[in-house]
Design a protein around this motif. Structure first.
Motif, short mmCIF file in Angstrom:
data_model
loop_
_atom_site.label_atom_id
_atom_site.label_comp_id
_atom_site.label_asym_id
_atom_site.label_seq_id
_atom_site.Cartn_x
_atom_site.Cartn_y
_atom_site.Cartn_z
N SER A 16 0.83 -1.20 0.00
CA SER A 16 0.00 0.00 0.00
C SER A 16 0.86 1.24 0.00
CB SER A 16 -0.90 0.01 1.24
OG SER A 16 -1.74 -1.13 1.23
N VAL A 17 0.28 2.35 -0.45
CA VAL A 17 1.01 3.60 -0.55
C VAL A 17 0.63 4.49 0.61
CG1 VAL A 17 1.42 5.63 -1.97
CG2 VAL A 17 1.06 3.40 -3.05
N ALA A 18 1.61 5.14 1.20
CA ALA A 18 1.38 6.06 2.30
C ALA A 18 0.70 7.32 1.80
CB ALA A 18 2.72 6.41 2.97
N PRO A 19 0.16 8.18 2.70
CA PRO A 19 -0.63 9.34 2.27
C PRO A 19 0.08 10.28 1.32
CG PRO A 19 -0.89 8.96 4.62
CD PRO A 19 0.17 8.01 4.15
N ASN A 20 1.41 10.36 1.38
CA ASN A 20 2.10 11.27 0.47
C ASN A 20 2.36 10.67 -0.90
OD1 ASN A 20 4.02 9.41 1.10
ND2 ASN A 20 5.48 10.85 2.00
N SER A 103 0.80 16.00 12.09
CA SER A 103 0.33 15.14 11.00
C SER A 103 0.68 15.69 9.63
CB SER A 103 -1.20 14.98 11.10
OG SER A 103 -1.85 16.23 10.94
N LEU A 104 1.16 16.94 9.57
CA LEU A 104 1.49 17.56 8.30
C LEU A 104 3.00 17.68 8.18
CD1 LEU A 104 0.16 18.88 5.79
CD2 LEU A 104 0.39 21.07 6.95
N GLY A 307 -2.38 24.22 7.46
CA GLY A 307 -2.59 22.80 7.22
C GLY A 307 -3.66 22.53 6.17
N LYS A 308 -4.74 23.30 6.22
CA LYS A 308 -5.82 23.11 5.24
C LYS A 308 -5.34 23.42 3.84
CE LYS A 308 -9.99 23.07 6.00
NZ LYS A 308 -11.03 22.05 5.88
N VAL A 309 -4.55 24.48 3.69
CA VAL A 309 -4.08 24.88 2.36
C VAL A 309 -3.12 23.84 1.80
CG1 VAL A 309 -2.74 26.60 1.09
CG2 VAL A 309 -4.42 27.35 2.80
N GLY A 312 -4.59 20.39 1.03
CA GLY A 312 -5.37 20.41 -0.22
C GLY A 312 -4.51 20.13 -1.43
N GLN A 313 -3.21 20.45 -1.34
CA GLN A 313 -2.28 20.20 -2.44
C GLN A 313 -1.67 18.80 -2.36
OE1 GLN A 313 -1.60 22.44 -4.95
NE2 GLN A 313 -3.13 23.81 -4.07
N THR A 314 -1.33 18.35 -1.15
CA THR A 314 -0.63 17.07 -1.00
C THR A 314 -1.56 15.89 -0.75
OG1 THR A 314 -0.41 17.38 1.40
CG2 THR A 314 1.34 18.28 0.00
#
Length: 377
Positions: A16-20, A103-104, A307-309, A312-314
């Motif tokens: 599986s692939v991690a969130p990034n 988390s970011l 974090g929200k901005v 939204g990109q990553t």
């Protein structure tokens, strides 16, 4: 070796692939389900599949952020009424700890403009800025903010932040940009304006001071701005800040341009800050509780906005409670090393992200740059 270490805790392998989207192997979901190690070391999944290419990108991003962080931290410390070196103290452990336990991964934590203004307005009625008593109160504020953050994160009370609307986040980031501009333009123009709590009086004082603009200071500032602007147009992750710093600092020293009246930071105490427990007096802490709560909310609003901005990109998932823990540890541990309150920085996070940062390693490099500045510059 990494997999053997994880398998000892009962984790199985997967593709599986991690969130990034970069790493394969043990999934983040499995780590969360087997939360014994994840709760203590939430940054471990991001090392799975780490390679030289990612490391090189992180080093470039961290070095670029460090170039911005060092002068910015010193300027924000002075804005907060503290000696410039305390900005460097606040930028040693905070970026690393917040990145490790948040988390970011691209979030850059440290001194910010709004928080520095809040520290100044909170503490100036209690002590003269720059004095030992004032510094003691600023460090105590960081300690209290850290405790508040940790309490919210540990008891899972961060869900209230999910009710903040997108328009609120946009409004806050816009206001933050105006505050940053209003506090930095006087330094660009080489003029002195009184410290103000609100934006419009600051702008009014700025307009009144325009005839006193110091031309050499303005030229150096515009040169740095032009270098950074052109570098960003050329390549988003090009370290334009580093080039600008070199092109403006070296001639300033070689040709003694500072004799024309260009303001210098001057000498700062060299060396790492010593471990010291903040002065914990019940009466003082009870008087600072209200301001500490306000500072905590405003500080985290900026962190959450950033974090929200970026998420939204990553496409990373922002875990609000984990961010509270990360920011809490950054403030709490930092207070034992003479740090004043810190938060996620919008401008430095944007630079970190645009420069190609993938993991918390970039924040480690930025912190190392700050340490080098403290020890040798």
């Amino acid at each position: 070796m990494y997999f053997e270490f994880l398998s000892s805790f009962g984790f199985r392998y997967s593709n599986s692939v991690a969130p990034n989207g970069l790493y394969q192997g043990v999934t983040v979901g499995e780590l969360i389900n087997n939360s014994k190690i994840y709760r203590l070391f939430p940054f471990l999944p991001w090392l799975n599949g780490y390679n030289r290419t990612i490391f090189r990108q992180d080093v470039v991003a961290g070095a670029t952020v460090a170039v911005v962080l060092i002068p910015q931290a010193m300027a924000y410390a002075m804005l907060a009424g503290l000696p410039a070196v305390y900005g460097l103290y606040a930028a040693i452990l905070a970026p690393l700890i917040a990145a490790l336990y948040g988390s970011l991964q691209q979030l850059s934590t440290g001194p910010i403009a709004i928080l520095s203004l809040l520290v100044l307005t909170t503490l100036s009625p209690l002590a003269e800025p720059g004095t030992a008593r004032y510094i003691e109160l600023a460090v105590l504020l960081a300690f209290m903010v850290g405790i508040l953050y940790l309490a919210i994160g540990i008891f899972r009370l961060g869900a209230v932040m999910s009710f903040i609307s997108h328009s609120t986040v946009r409004g806050f980031t816009s206001a933050a940009s105006l505050i940053i501009c209003a506090t930095q333009v006087p330094h660009l123009l080489g003029i002195a304006v009184p410290r103000r709590e609100y934006l419009f009086p600051m702008l009014y004082d700025l307009l009144k001071g325009l005839p006193s603009t110091h031309l050499p200071t303005l030229i150096v500032g515009l040169l740095a701005f032009a270098v950074i602007f052109v570098a960003r147009k050329y390549r988003a992750n090009f370290p334009g800040g580093l080039i600008a710093l070199i092109l403006t600092t070296v001639p300033l020293a070689l040709f003694e341009w500072y004799e024309s009246g260009i303001a210098l930071v001057g000498l700062t105490p060299a060396g790492f800050p010593h471990f010291e427990v903040p002065a914990l007096h019940f009466k003082t802490m009870s008087g600072l509780l209200g301001p500490a709560i306000v500072i905590s909310l405003v500080s985290f609003a900026e962190t959450y906005s950033v974090g929200k901005v970026v998420s939204g990109q990553t496409k990373q998932r922002v875990d609000v409670n984990q961010e509270f823990i990360g920011q809490g540890l950054a403030n709490l541990i930092g207070s034992f090393f003479r740090s004043y309150p810190v938060s996620g920085s919008f401008s430095r996070t944007a630079i970190n992200f645009a420069s190609g940062a993938n993991t918390w390693v970039s924040s480690t490099v930025a912190a190392l740059g700050d340490i080098i500045a403290l020890l040798f510059l």
